[in-house]
Design a protein around this motif. Structure first.
Motif, mmCIF file in Angstrom:
data_model
loop_
_atom_site.group_PDB
_atom_site.id
_atom_site.type_symbol
_atom_site.label_atom_id
_atom_site.label_comp_id
_atom_site.label_asym_id
_atom_site.label_seq_id
_atom_site.Cartn_x
_atom_site.Cartn_y
_atom_site.Cartn_z
ATOM 1 N N ALA A 86 0.838 -1.457 -0.132
ATOM 2 C CA ALA A 86 0.208 -0.046 -0.104
ATOM 3 C C ALA A 86 0.745 1.252 0.043
ATOM 4 O O ALA A 86 0.551 2.368 -0.769
ATOM 5 C CB ALA A 86 -0.502 -0.141 1.314
ATOM 6 N N GLY A 87 1.901 1.211 0.905
ATOM 7 C CA GLY A 87 2.736 2.505 0.817
ATOM 8 C C GLY A 87 3.509 2.745 -0.549
ATOM 9 O O GLY A 87 3.597 3.746 -1.132
ATOM 10 N N THR A 101 2.488 1.750 -3.532
ATOM 11 C CA THR A 101 1.360 2.147 -4.360
ATOM 12 C C THR A 101 1.080 3.569 -3.901
ATOM 13 O O THR A 101 0.800 4.359 -5.128
ATOM 14 C CB THR A 101 0.032 1.006 -4.130
ATOM 15 O OG1 THR A 101 0.444 -0.326 -4.386
ATOM 16 C CG2 THR A 101 -1.178 1.552 -5.148
ATOM 17 N N ALA A 102 0.802 4.074 -3.025
ATOM 18 C CA ALA A 102 0.683 5.523 -2.576
ATOM 19 C C ALA A 102 1.611 6.347 -3.055
ATOM 20 O O ALA A 102 1.500 7.006 -3.738
ATOM 21 C CB ALA A 102 0.358 5.488 -1.273
ATOM 22 N N VAL A 103 2.855 5.847 -2.943
ATOM 23 C CA VAL A 103 3.958 6.829 -3.668
ATOM 24 C C VAL A 103 3.993 6.781 -5.164
ATOM 25 O O VAL A 103 4.152 7.688 -5.794
ATOM 26 C CB VAL A 103 5.344 6.178 -3.074
ATOM 27 C CG1 VAL A 103 6.535 6.977 -3.842
ATOM 28 C CG2 VAL A 103 5.675 6.387 -1.613
ATOM 29 N N VAL A 124 1.174 6.541 -6.957
ATOM 30 C CA VAL A 124 0.188 7.199 -7.512
ATOM 31 C C VAL A 124 0.472 8.684 -7.362
ATOM 32 O O VAL A 124 0.077 9.553 -8.355
ATOM 33 C CB VAL A 124 -1.186 6.939 -6.642
ATOM 34 C CG1 VAL A 124 -2.302 7.665 -6.966
ATOM 35 C CG2 VAL A 124 -1.611 5.374 -6.829
ATOM 36 N N TRP A 125 1.261 8.921 -6.216
ATOM 37 C CA TRP A 125 1.522 10.439 -5.972
ATOM 38 C C TRP A 125 2.417 11.046 -7.026
ATOM 39 O O TRP A 125 2.362 11.989 -7.763
ATOM 40 C CB TRP A 125 2.090 10.614 -4.437
ATOM 41 C CG TRP A 125 2.699 11.931 -4.418
ATOM 42 C CD1 TRP A 125 1.834 12.831 -4.049
ATOM 43 C CD2 TRP A 125 3.955 12.382 -4.431
ATOM 44 N NE1 TRP A 125 2.548 14.132 -3.940
ATOM 45 C CE2 TRP A 125 4.046 13.880 -4.225
ATOM 46 C CE3 TRP A 125 5.182 11.761 -4.765
ATOM 47 C CZ2 TRP A 125 5.138 14.600 -3.967
ATOM 48 C CZ3 TRP A 125 6.396 12.551 -4.700
ATOM 49 C CH2 TRP A 125 6.478 14.166 -4.350
ATOM 50 N N CYS A 169 2.743 9.844 -10.252
ATOM 51 C CA CYS A 169 1.937 9.584 -11.444
ATOM 52 C C CYS A 169 1.207 11.044 -11.639
ATOM 53 O O CYS A 169 1.194 11.632 -12.662
ATOM 54 C CB CYS A 169 1.115 8.457 -11.455
ATOM 55 S SG CYS A 169 1.995 7.011 -11.817
ATOM 56 N N ALA A 186 -11.908 4.619 -8.710
ATOM 57 C CA ALA A 186 -10.560 5.201 -8.077
ATOM 58 C C ALA A 186 -9.832 5.740 -9.185
ATOM 59 O O ALA A 186 -9.277 7.050 -9.035
ATOM 60 C CB ALA A 186 -9.730 4.203 -7.279
ATOM 61 N N SER A 245 -11.288 9.259 -9.545
ATOM 62 C CA SER A 245 -11.066 10.146 -8.480
ATOM 63 C C SER A 245 -9.639 10.930 -8.661
ATOM 64 O O SER A 245 -9.159 11.731 -8.220
ATOM 65 C CB SER A 245 -11.204 9.548 -7.088
ATOM 66 O OG SER A 245 -10.386 8.382 -7.016
ATOM 67 N N VAL A 246 -8.693 9.993 -9.410
ATOM 68 C CA VAL A 246 -7.304 10.123 -9.466
ATOM 69 C C VAL A 246 -6.950 11.272 -10.655
ATOM 70 O O VAL A 246 -6.635 12.282 -10.584
ATOM 71 C CB VAL A 246 -6.300 9.242 -9.411
ATOM 72 C CG1 VAL A 246 -5.017 9.353 -9.838
ATOM 73 C CG2 VAL A 246 -6.416 8.476 -8.025
#
Length: 360
Positions: free
Chosen positions: A28-29, A31-33, A35-36, A38, A315, A318-319
């Motif tokens: 999850a971490g 993936t979050a990085v 996405v940020w 991107c 998702a 929203s992104v």
């Protein structure tokens, strides 16, 4: 008496659950990085992702040209020229159909909405009241019209630049695909080259199968619905069919929206009976897609539950808005492909029933 290790104080199921929780947090971490990053570099990331989708869709044509001894650069150029001609021709047909029938479709949808408001609207609310309120809103926000037009022009320019860059990247991705595999193995750790390559190939195969299957299914859906609407003499049938084809790249949601527009147009111009027939056509096409086309065409790709697809689309919206909705499902398919490859390589072999456990 020797002290008991801390790990032995917990039962085996608890230790396994804790280990999986740690893995889930790490994934999850990361993936979050990702996405940020991107979102931060979306101007550069979006053409790359679109180019990957285009490469997955055009890969078979390029490989066929290479098999007949065509130079790689020439084969990539011919493939890009072919897709430019096809996309340009299809865009011309879609735009022409929407321009010719777009006004009629919008008028029909507005008429159907007006009928629904008159039948099911609340007390004290009339169309005249809605029109007066709309005029007030236009008067309040009319001063921002010029900036809105300029923003629209800027968006169009950005879309054109993104499309040109994506086309150039498709050329290089097709031509240098073998070098990309070698580079990927070079970046991987010494003993993980085969695993990384297998994961990348499985992810790309999932995206490739999704793009080819979705394009073929979208074409069949658009043709069937267009023929049905033409038989029912629904106005703007060709434009509605083009809308169905474009919306098919957003699974479930795109088909629902385009089908709803077709039914509203039939309701406004042809009455309730024809609208019910149009609803039957849309439902029949959806049943054909869900029970025959998808199992036959996409049987070799990563299968995802509809709930997973809807969550991925939400998702993605929203992104990154519409682009995120288009990219969400193929990226999720790639993630499922990687997960299946990892599970296949590292899952512990199951012992057959009645087989004695093996000891070293």
């Amino acid at each position: 008496m020797s002290p008991t290790p801390a790990g032995q104080l917990l039962p085996e199921p608890v230790r396994r659950t804790a280990a999986w929780c740690v893995v889930a947090l790490l994934v999850a971490g990361v993936t979050a990085v990702g996405v940020w990053l991107c979102i931060t570099f979306k101007t550069a990331v979006t053409p790359v992702l679109l180019a990957i989708l285009g490469t997955a869709l055009l890969g078979p044509l390029y490989r066929r040209l290479v098999q007949v001894k065509v130079n790689k650069s020439l084969a990539a150029g011919l493939t890009c020229a072919a897709v430019l001609a096809v996309v340009g021709g299809a865009s011309w047909v879609v735009v022409n159909a929407l321009v010719d029938t777009g006004e009629q479709i919008v008028t029909s949808v507005q008429t159907a909405a007006s009928d629904l408001v008159e039948r099911f609207g609340g007390e004290g609310t009339t169309l005249n009241d809605l029109a007066d309120r709309s005029k007030d809103l236009l008067g309040k926000f009319g001063g921002t019209a010029a900036s809105g037009v300029l923003a629209g022009v800027g968006i169009v320019g950005q879309l054109v630049a993104t499309a040109v860059l994506a086309l150039l990247l498709i050329f290089f991705f097709l031509r240098d695909s073998d070098r990309a595999v070698a580079s990927l193995r070079g970046f991987a750790p010494r003993d993980a080259g085969d695993t990384v390559e297998a994961m990348a190939r499985r992810a790309f195969e999932a995206v490739e199968g999704f793009m080819r299957g979705t394009t073929f299914i979208a074409l069949i859906d658009a043709l069937c619905i267009t023929v049905g609407l033409l038989i029912l003499r629904v106005p703007g049938a060709v434009g509605l069919g083009a809308l169905v084809f474009v919306g098919a790249y957003i699974p479930y949601l795109g088909a629902f929206l385009s089908g709803a527009v077709a039914i509203l147009v039939a309701l406004a111009d042809r009455g309730v009976v024809i609208a019910l027939w149009a609803l039957g056509v849309v439902l029949a096409v959806q049943v054909l897609e869900g029970h025959i086309l998808q199992p036959m065409i996409q049987s070799r790709t990563v299968q995802m539950h509809p709930a997973v697809v809807m969550v991925a689309i939400t998702a993605g919206a929203s992104v990154a808005g519409i682009i995120g909705m288009l990219l969400a499902v193929p990226l999720t398919a790639a993630a499922f492909g990687i997960f299946s490859e990892v599970r296949q390589r590292y899952a512990a072999p199951r012992e057959e029933p009645g087989e004695l456990p093996r000891h070293g």
